[in-house]
Design a protein around this motif. Sequence first.
Motif, PDB file in Angstrom:
ATOM      1  N   THR A   1       0.852  -1.187   0.000  1.00  9.21           N
ATOM      2  CA  THR A   1       0.000   0.000   0.000  1.00  9.21           C
ATOM      3  C   THR A   1       0.884   1.232   0.000  1.00  9.21           C
ATOM      4  N   PRO A   2       0.531   2.265  -0.755  1.00  8.81           N
ATOM      5  CA  PRO A   2       1.313   3.505  -0.722  1.00  8.81           C
ATOM      6  C   PRO A   2       0.954   4.394   0.461  1.00  8.81           C
ATOM      7  N   GLY A   3      -0.041   3.970   1.245  1.00 13.20           N
ATOM      8  CA  GLY A   3      -0.461   4.754   2.395  1.00 13.20           C
ATOM      9  C   GLY A   3      -1.965   4.756   2.532  1.00 13.20           C
ATOM     10  N   GLY A   4      -2.452   4.788   3.784  1.00 14.05           N
ATOM     11  CA  GLY A   4      -3.890   4.798   4.011  1.00 14.05           C
ATOM     12  C   GLY A   4      -4.550   3.544   3.489  1.00 14.05           C
ATOM     13  N   ASN A   5      -5.755   3.711   2.914  1.00 18.09           N
ATOM     14  CA  ASN A   5      -6.470   2.548   2.389  1.00 18.09           C
ATOM     15  C   ASN A   5      -6.322   2.428   0.882  1.00 18.09           C
ATOM     16  N   GLN A   6      -5.326   3.100   0.319  1.00 14.95           N
ATOM     17  CA  GLN A   6      -5.093   2.990  -1.114  1.00 14.95           C
ATOM     18  C   GLN A   6      -4.480   1.634  -1.450  1.00 14.95           C
ATOM     19  N   ARG A   7      -4.769   1.178  -2.635  1.00 16.61           N
ATOM     20  CA  ARG A   7      -4.242  -0.096  -3.111  1.00 16.61           C
ATOM     21  C   ARG A   7      -3.174   0.183  -4.152  1.00 16.61           C
ATOM     22  N   GLY A   8      -2.030  -0.407  -3.976  1.00 14.38           N
ATOM     23  CA  GLY A   8      -0.956  -0.195  -4.932  1.00 14.38           C
ATOM     24  C   GLY A   8       0.323  -0.832  -4.425  1.00 14.38           C
TER      25      GLY A   8
ATOM     26  N   GLU B   1     -15.757  -7.372   9.623  1.00 17.57           N
ATOM     27  CA  GLU B   1     -15.199  -6.834   8.391  1.00 17.57           C
ATOM     28  C   GLU B   1     -13.728  -7.202   8.325  1.00 17.57           C
ATOM     29  N   LEU B   2     -13.299  -7.719   7.181  1.00 16.74           N
ATOM     30  CA  LEU B   2     -11.894  -7.968   6.914  1.00 16.74           C
ATOM     31  C   LEU B   2     -11.411  -6.881   5.965  1.00 16.74           C
ATOM     32  N   ALA B   3     -10.289  -6.265   6.260  1.00 16.84           N
ATOM     33  CA  ALA B   3      -9.858  -5.143   5.443  1.00 16.84           C
ATOM     34  C   ALA B   3      -8.354  -4.988   5.474  1.00 16.84           C
ATOM     35  N   ARG B   4      -7.820  -4.456   4.348  1.00 20.70           N
ATOM     36  CA  ARG B   4      -6.413  -4.040   4.326  1.00 20.70           C
ATOM     37  C   ARG B   4      -6.255  -2.849   5.270  1.00 20.70           C
TER      38      ARG B   4
END
Length: 682
Positions: free
Chosen positions: A269-276, A557-560
């Motif tokens: 992740t590049p930060g926060g809840n962003q995907r990358g 809830e399952l989450a990154r």
Amino acid sequence: MKLDPQLLQRYAVEAPDARERRGLETLAAADFAVYSARLELIAQEAKAVMTTTAISEPIQSGDCAFGIYTAQGDLAVAAPGTYVHSITGQIPIKYILKYYVDDPTVGVRPGDMFFANEAQLGGIHSPDLLVLLPVFHGQELVCWVVAAGHNQEIGETDPGGQEHIRSRYDEGLKVPPLKIAENHRLKSDVVAMFCNMVRNHRMLESDLQARCAACVRAEERLLPLLAEAGADRIAGVMRHAIDAAEQATRAALAQLLDGTYRQVLFLDTPGGNQRGLVRVMVTLQVHGDSITIDLNGCSPQVAAAGNCPTHAARAAINGQMPAYVAPGVPCSSGLFEPVRLVAPPVGTVLNPTPESAVMAGAHLLAIASLAFVQCVVRAGYLTRREYMALPLGWIGVLYSYAGLDQYQRMCTGFSIAMYNSAGGGARPDSDGIDSMGVVVSSTADSLDVEHDEVQHPFIHAFRRLAHDQAGAGKYRGGAGGSCGAYVHDSALLYGQIISLPHSFPVNTGIYGGYAAGCGPGIKVSNGGVQPLADPDVELPINLQQMASAGHGGKDYELARTAPFQPMSEGDGFGARGPGGGGWGDALERDPEAVMQDLRAGIYSPWTAQNVFRVAWDERTLMVDRAQTERLRAAEREARRARGKPYAEFLAEWERLSPPPEILHTYGTWPDAKPLGVGAFFA
């Protein structure tokens, strides 16, 4: 703000000044032994003052450090904690010496104290706050003392989180070196300004005073020592401590095998809840008694919090030297003197432009540290085998929160106990240490459950070693801690999950060992019902059970990374520290050790059977050695059947690529070059 890129390069030890040279000329070995020990005790006492008077949990648990520096700003004696904090104390001192000493509007006088947390002037990220005090003997500046530690909230966009941070202007209080006290008295107007810029002003003001108290205590101890021994002699002691650390480090490096070693790791992740996906590559070149560390090959900078200034990555790698390169050598600037660091181009995640956000840069510097240690392990396996170990883990699954505590006061924070409970990496001849610390602070403490419950609006169902997270191998990695916490007695609370890594493991194994596990975070919603108050509910004892209806979980809830959401009484978080990587083939692990891990809950029956290939009697948990040998022989045959020539494997492997939707932060595939998108600016 006045930036000074050249100043950021001045981690190298300054040339000895006249006082240091005079002190070295007459310094006897016995004097050095006595006075260096006294300096270390002063630093340890000052750190203890800070940890026992601060109210922020990171400082209480050891995410802090205290250092004594030469008059020119080089670290001579450190009391970590988090050693990286002591390393970063050097640049603000050198900034003050360069710009303020001769400035009549500022000046540096006895009783002055300065504050700094600006990443572009030597810091890591804005939550890491430093207080600096110059120590005078008469009217002569003879040394500096610095108290540093992490605060859980600093006025950033998200309280204790990184979800919406996109540039430096979202990161809260950011202060270049600033005089905050004269004659040992804090300036009330400056403190009021600081408190006005954060949510949890009670914590900021209290911990600022704790840092100041630590510095004053050190000064109180140093002044009699200077009067007794003389400023020249103490200056010589500090200089000799730096030189001796350099010599010991060179001796350790000379035992590594010359050559080039490379490790590539990925941040998911590049930060926060962003995907990358983000790439970090470290190339270590060993040449005699010195090394070169090349950070080229990392991804372009990202429009998120996940960037790290080069000087911060350098400090973090330096922080691994006393643990993995030169164990037992006291911490000082001398540890990094035999090291040359090659920075990547400006505009990359390890050398971002000044406008970039760096709040989550700790993730990048930690991963660069992990990669460095992996390289050291390869270079030293044959010649320094008894000192080799895979690195401690990083992050795992945490929760952060903000709102009102059980005393109706503003509270902000994150699950520091699990952050500090990472498993250590496996070693050539033994397992990694369970719940050991964290990669940036191997001495960090998880504190007690009762301590957490007194300070924060949570009550715990369990705290134990994490299930199926330790990297498998002949010698397994250490298991991280895990806990289940439920909201209790808060009128208003928001919380979020942070899972890192969640898809790409960063605590890798070696010589056939498995990487430590990774996975999503767990948030449980219980509709205002407290499971711990229901006598019909069987309390959960691991993260998997937290989400089970039979253990009180109504919805989960399952989450990154889950965004901040309102939390009600009885809602819960599952958190865990990361495990360490495994060493060697899992099929060579002693079956009795696997059974011991099974009994302790470190591994599940599935892992024991399918990874370690162990058979046992389910009633007695006694190993069936004959069946185990058959299972392991069959698995070795299956491996041979799956094998293929290297050229064939390589041709297939190089055709693979991660999904395009996560490569927008990576750069070009596979070499991580910029995509031609302009640098982000908000």
